[in-house]
Design a protein around this motif. Structure first.
Motif, PDB file in Angstrom:
ATOM      1  N   GLN A  27      37.201  36.903  45.279  1.00  0.00           N
ATOM      2  CA  GLN A  27      37.748  37.464  45.023  1.00  0.00           C
ATOM      3  C   GLN A  27      39.181  36.969  44.362  1.00  0.00           C
ATOM      4  OE1 GLN A  27      39.281  37.735  49.189  1.00  0.00           O
ATOM      5  NE2 GLN A  27      37.494  38.827  49.720  1.00  0.00           N
ATOM      6  N   GLY A  28      39.714  35.629  43.844  1.00  0.00           N
ATOM      7  CA  GLY A  28      40.647  35.298  43.198  1.00  0.00           C
ATOM      8  C   GLY A  28      40.106  35.898  41.650  1.00  0.00           C
ATOM      9  N   TYR A  29      39.413  35.356  41.514  1.00  0.00           N
ATOM     10  CA  TYR A  29      38.671  35.596  39.639  1.00  0.00           C
ATOM     11  C   TYR A  29      38.433  37.233  39.277  1.00  0.00           C
ATOM     12  CZ  TYR A  29      37.230  31.433  39.725  1.00  0.00           C
ATOM     13  OH  TYR A  29      36.595  29.273  40.452  1.00  0.00           O
ATOM     14  N   VAL A  37      39.893  44.474  45.173  1.00  0.00           N
ATOM     15  CA  VAL A  37      38.578  44.181  45.712  1.00  0.00           C
ATOM     16  C   VAL A  37      38.959  45.811  46.952  1.00  0.00           C
ATOM     17  CG1 VAL A  37      37.814  42.868  47.367  1.00  0.00           C
ATOM     18  CG2 VAL A  37      38.285  41.869  45.291  1.00  0.00           C
ATOM     19  N   THR A  38      38.199  45.990  47.050  1.00  0.00           N
ATOM     20  CA  THR A  38      37.636  46.912  47.822  1.00  0.00           C
ATOM     21  C   THR A  38      37.698  46.585  49.195  1.00  0.00           C
ATOM     22  OG1 THR A  38      36.804  48.423  46.333  1.00  0.00           O
ATOM     23  CG2 THR A  38      38.429  48.707  46.060  1.00  0.00           C
ATOM     24  N   ILE A  63      30.550  42.221  47.206  1.00  0.00           N
ATOM     25  CA  ILE A  63      31.977  42.300  47.671  1.00  0.00           C
ATOM     26  C   ILE A  63      32.257  43.494  46.707  1.00  0.00           C
ATOM     27  CG2 ILE A  63      33.941  41.520  46.555  1.00  0.00           C
ATOM     28  CD1 ILE A  63      33.358  38.555  47.225  1.00  0.00           C
ATOM     29  N   GLN A  64      32.955  44.923  47.263  1.00  0.00           N
ATOM     30  CA  GLN A  64      33.132  45.895  46.378  1.00  0.00           C
ATOM     31  C   GLN A  64      34.071  45.551  45.243  1.00  0.00           C
ATOM     32  OE1 GLN A  64      32.070  46.820  49.750  1.00  0.00           O
ATOM     33  NE2 GLN A  64      30.045  47.295  48.965  1.00  0.00           N
ATOM     34  N   PHE A  65      34.653  46.569  44.042  1.00  0.00           N
ATOM     35  CA  PHE A  65      35.520  46.035  43.415  1.00  0.00           C
ATOM     36  C   PHE A  65      35.866  47.017  42.724  1.00  0.00           C
ATOM     37  CE2 PHE A  65      33.326  43.074  41.127  1.00  0.00           C
ATOM     38  CZ  PHE A  65      33.747  43.210  39.904  1.00  0.00           C
ATOM     39  N   ASP A  66      37.309  47.877  42.009  1.00  0.00           N
ATOM     40  CA  ASP A  66      37.492  48.350  41.254  1.00  0.00           C
ATOM     41  C   ASP A  66      37.847  47.477  39.570  1.00  0.00           C
ATOM     42  OD1 ASP A  66      37.236  50.403  41.948  1.00  0.00           O
ATOM     43  OD2 ASP A  66      38.885  50.950  43.199  1.00  0.00           O
ATOM     44  N   GLU A  70      35.368  44.582  31.268  1.00  0.00           N
ATOM     45  CA  GLU A  70      35.561  42.950  31.306  1.00  0.00           C
ATOM     46  C   GLU A  70      35.795  42.205  31.936  1.00  0.00           C
ATOM     47  OE1 GLU A  70      38.274  45.181  29.440  1.00  0.00           O
ATOM     48  OE2 GLU A  70      36.710  45.253  27.827  1.00  0.00           O
ATOM     49  N   CYS A  71      36.182  42.390  33.313  1.00  0.00           N
ATOM     50  CA  CYS A  71      36.352  42.113  34.701  1.00  0.00           C
ATOM     51  C   CYS A  71      34.804  41.764  35.299  1.00  0.00           C
ATOM     52  CB  CYS A  71      36.843  43.110  35.814  1.00  0.00           C
ATOM     53  SG  CYS A  71      37.005  42.161  37.257  1.00  0.00           S
TER      54      CYS A  71
END
Length: 95
Positions: A27-29, A37-38, A63-66, A70-71
């Motif tokens: 999550q930190g990355y 992180v959603t 893990i769902q994230f926006d 590049e992320c």
């Protein structure tokens, strides 16, 4: 921003604190590379489809994230070398 889902499979040999630390690191990355992180789903210990590193079970996290384009590449670059990670997969979710 695009929506992504990251599946992370951690070794079954890890203790609870070690698993929590590994997921916290992932999550930190994500946040380091301008992601948000959603949701984090802990599916617990599941049987693997085939044996990996002489192990038949592992812990599954989704893990769902926006993030921007590049992320995911940057996050995968770091996850690839993490010791407790057995497998990972990041996919872009349909809008």
């Amino acid at each position: 921003m695009n929506k992504y889902e990251l599946a992370v499979v951690l070794s079954a040999k890890l203790e609870e604190e070690e698993r929590a630390a590994a997921i916290e690191k992932v999550q930190g990355y994500i946040t380091r590379y301008n992601g948000v992180v959603t949701n984090v789903d802990d599916w617990g210990k599941k049987r693997l489809a085939y044996e990996i590193q002489k192990s038949k079970e592992a812990y599954y996290y989704f893990i769902q994230f926006d993030g921007d384009a590049e992320c995911p590449g940057e996050v995968e670059r770091h996850i690839r070398i993490m010791e407790p990670v057995v497998r990972y997969l990041c996919v872009k979710q349909e809008a």
